[in-house]
Design a protein around this motif. Structure first.
Motif, mmCIF file in Angstrom:
data_model
loop_
_atom_site.group_PDB
_atom_site.id
_atom_site.type_symbol
_atom_site.label_atom_id
_atom_site.label_comp_id
_atom_site.label_asym_id
_atom_site.label_seq_id
_atom_site.Cartn_x
_atom_site.Cartn_y
_atom_site.Cartn_z
ATOM 1 N N PHE A 198 0.828 -1.208 0.000
ATOM 2 C CA PHE A 198 0.000 0.000 0.000
ATOM 3 C C PHE A 198 0.862 1.257 0.000
ATOM 4 O O PHE A 198 2.027 1.241 0.374
ATOM 5 C CB PHE A 198 -0.927 -0.015 1.224
ATOM 6 N N PHE A 199 0.218 2.359 -0.440
ATOM 7 C CA PHE A 199 0.815 3.681 -0.557
ATOM 8 C C PHE A 199 1.771 3.743 -1.751
ATOM 9 O O PHE A 199 2.187 2.720 -2.285
ATOM 10 C CB PHE A 199 1.490 4.116 0.745
ATOM 11 N N ALA A 200 2.053 4.974 -2.158
ATOM 12 C CA ALA A 200 2.760 5.206 -3.413
ATOM 13 C C ALA A 200 4.149 4.577 -3.438
ATOM 14 O O ALA A 200 4.622 4.152 -4.487
ATOM 15 C CB ALA A 200 2.859 6.711 -3.689
ATOM 16 N N GLU A 201 4.818 4.527 -2.287
ATOM 17 C CA GLU A 201 6.148 3.912 -2.250
ATOM 18 C C GLU A 201 6.076 2.405 -2.053
ATOM 19 O O GLU A 201 7.096 1.721 -2.106
ATOM 20 C CB GLU A 201 6.998 4.494 -1.117
ATOM 21 N N GLY A 202 4.888 1.878 -1.775
ATOM 22 C CA GLY A 202 4.764 0.450 -1.499
ATOM 23 C C GLY A 202 5.393 0.061 -0.182
ATOM 24 O O GLY A 202 5.871 -1.066 -0.022
ATOM 25 N N GLY A 203 5.370 0.959 0.791
ATOM 26 C CA GLY A 203 6.097 0.730 2.035
ATOM 27 C C GLY A 203 5.353 -0.044 3.098
ATOM 28 O O GLY A 203 5.938 -0.425 4.101
ATOM 29 N N VAL A 204 4.043 -0.295 2.900
ATOM 30 C CA VAL A 204 3.252 -1.030 3.891
ATOM 31 C C VAL A 204 2.713 -2.288 3.211
ATOM 32 O O VAL A 204 2.064 -2.203 2.175
ATOM 33 C CB VAL A 204 2.087 -0.176 4.428
ATOM 34 N N ARG A 205 2.975 -3.441 3.810
ATOM 35 C CA ARG A 205 2.646 -4.712 3.160
ATOM 36 C C ARG A 205 1.454 -5.436 3.775
ATOM 37 O O ARG A 205 1.230 -6.604 3.470
ATOM 38 C CB ARG A 205 3.878 -5.631 3.172
ATOM 39 N N ARG B 255 9.735 6.122 -4.263
ATOM 40 C CA ARG B 255 10.314 4.982 -3.549
ATOM 41 C C ARG B 255 11.648 5.318 -2.884
ATOM 42 O O ARG B 255 11.998 4.740 -1.852
ATOM 43 C CB ARG B 255 10.486 3.826 -4.524
ATOM 44 N N MET B 256 12.367 6.262 -3.439
ATOM 45 C CA MET B 256 13.653 6.652 -2.880
ATOM 46 C C MET B 256 13.507 7.190 -1.458
ATOM 47 O O MET B 256 14.441 7.125 -0.652
ATOM 48 C CB MET B 256 14.323 7.700 -3.773
ATOM 49 N N ASN B 257 12.331 7.724 -1.122
ATOM 50 C CA ASN B 257 12.095 8.181 0.245
ATOM 51 C C ASN B 257 12.257 7.060 1.257
ATOM 52 O O ASN B 257 12.600 7.303 2.421
ATOM 53 C CB ASN B 257 10.689 8.775 0.377
ATOM 54 N N LYS C 88 4.326 3.084 -6.921
ATOM 55 C CA LYS C 88 3.529 1.889 -7.174
ATOM 56 C C LYS C 88 2.566 2.174 -8.326
ATOM 57 O O LYS C 88 1.893 3.209 -8.335
ATOM 58 C CB LYS C 88 2.752 1.500 -5.918
ATOM 59 N N ILE C 89 2.501 1.271 -9.276
ATOM 60 C CA ILE C 89 1.571 1.429 -10.398
ATOM 61 C C ILE C 89 0.152 1.267 -9.866
ATOM 62 O O ILE C 89 -0.187 0.241 -9.281
ATOM 63 C CB ILE C 89 1.866 0.403 -11.497
ATOM 64 N N PRO C 90 -0.702 2.270 -10.044
ATOM 65 C CA PRO C 90 -2.037 2.219 -9.434
ATOM 66 C C PRO C 90 -3.016 1.394 -10.268
ATOM 67 O O PRO C 90 -2.820 1.164 -11.463
ATOM 68 C CB PRO C 90 -2.458 3.691 -9.416
#
Length: 323
Positions: free
Chosen positions: A127-134, A256-258, A270-272
């Motif tokens: 989830f979220f734009a960086e894909g940081g929550v699974r 994602r670099m964040n 993340k591709i929406p």
């Protein structure tokens, strides 16, 4: 002696059997009194099994879902009682914030990114734009801790709920345990959001075998979509969920670099999903593209796809069939 031994052995056997039967009956009666009907997360066969099934600790029930819906819509959870999840995720637009590039957060400050649609979340790998929550259950931590959204710590929110007798009662009905815990809070929200499913669009009817569900233009647009767009937006959720850069300006958002601090991830998001896309405008992570026509023209030029105006209109007709 042998007869006496057998009698004593029989008495012991019947004693333990009676004791076991009593305990079993007590357990069955407790289950009947406290039993719940678990509500599974299901979709059409072509969607495959969800990645989130409600979790193993707490059953997903009518009570947990109803409680999650109340929490989702409760502005009192934010630090100044002005923001709820529903403020930025509106039910009539696939739980997005249509017309707003950035949503309005606490004290009128804009949020960091465009509010994404909340659709078929139980099938998302992260989830979220960086894909940081699974995990869907953990996703509620992010807006609650965000200083522009809820501006609070999760445990502080939960402590506030314990001061509300109606919440205490609802949590007890849902989870059969007190006091209210952080785990119960995030589970209730996840159980509700997992039910935000949309598999009834014309495209879904077509996937289900109704060959007449797409009109002529939409069907032609589907063929163009499969040729030009399906690498990133394929599958039943119309997303590969890969983390990738699309080559467009990111307006100083490193994506994602964040998370990784890896320069190769700069500008990658993340591709929406494209489900409901006609209603979830504006587009991109920052809402910088106002409408579908702008998006299609931009990609046609950037990727040198060579589509003419008729083909662009057909592709748009297909995208309009996704809700």
């Amino acid at each position: 002696m042998i007869i006496g031994y057998r009698i004593r052995k029989g008495i012991v056997y019947f004693y333990f059997m009676a004791r076991f039967s009593y305990l079993l009956l007590t357990l069955l009666l407790w289950q009947c009194q406290n039993g719940v009907d678990e509500i599974p997360i299901v979709g059409p066969a072509y969607a495959g099994p969800p990645t989130y099934d409600g979790g193993f600790r707490f059953p997903r029930t009518e009570q947990t879902i109803s409680l999650g819906q109340r929490l989702f819509n409760d502005q009192n959870l934010s630090i100044d009682s002005t923001i709820s999840c529903a403020t930025c995720h509106k039910a009539d637009a696939y739980f997005s914030d249509p017309g707003n590039a950035l949503s309005v957060g606490l004290q009128g400050t804009p949020t960091h990114r465009n509010a994404s649609a909340l659709v078929n979340l139980a099938w998302y790998p992260y989830f979220f734009a960086e894909g940081g929550v699974r995990n869907l259950k953990l996703s509620s931590f992010v807006p609650i801790n965000n200083r522009h959204e809820f501006g609070r710590k999760l445990h502080d929110v939960v402590e506030g709920l314990m001061a509300d007798p109606t919440y205490v009662e609802e949590f007890n009905d849902a989870f059969r345990a007190q006091p209210i815990t952080d785990a119960q809070f995030v589970t209730a929200l996840a159980h509700y959001m997992a039910g935000l499913k949309y598999y009834d669009s014309p495209y879904d009817l077509w996937l289900g075998g109704d060959s007449a569900a797409l009109n002529t233009d939409a069907h032609a647009g589907l063929e163009l979509f499969q040729e030009h767009c399906s690498t990133c937006h394929g599958g039943p959720q119309l997303s590969s969920f890969a983390i990738a850069a699309n080559g467009l300006p990111t307006n100083a958002d490193y994506g994602r670099m964040n998370l990784t601090n890896n320069a190769e991830d700069s500008g990658a998001f993340k591709i929406p999903t494209l489900r409901g896309i006609a209603l979830t405008y504006p587009y991109m992570h920052d809402g910088s593209y106002a409408d579908l026509d702008t998006v299609l023209r931009t990609y046609n030029e950037l990727r040198e796809l060579g589509m003419n105006l008729e083909e662009l209109a057909q592709l748009k007709a297909f995208l309009n069939s996704l809700h």
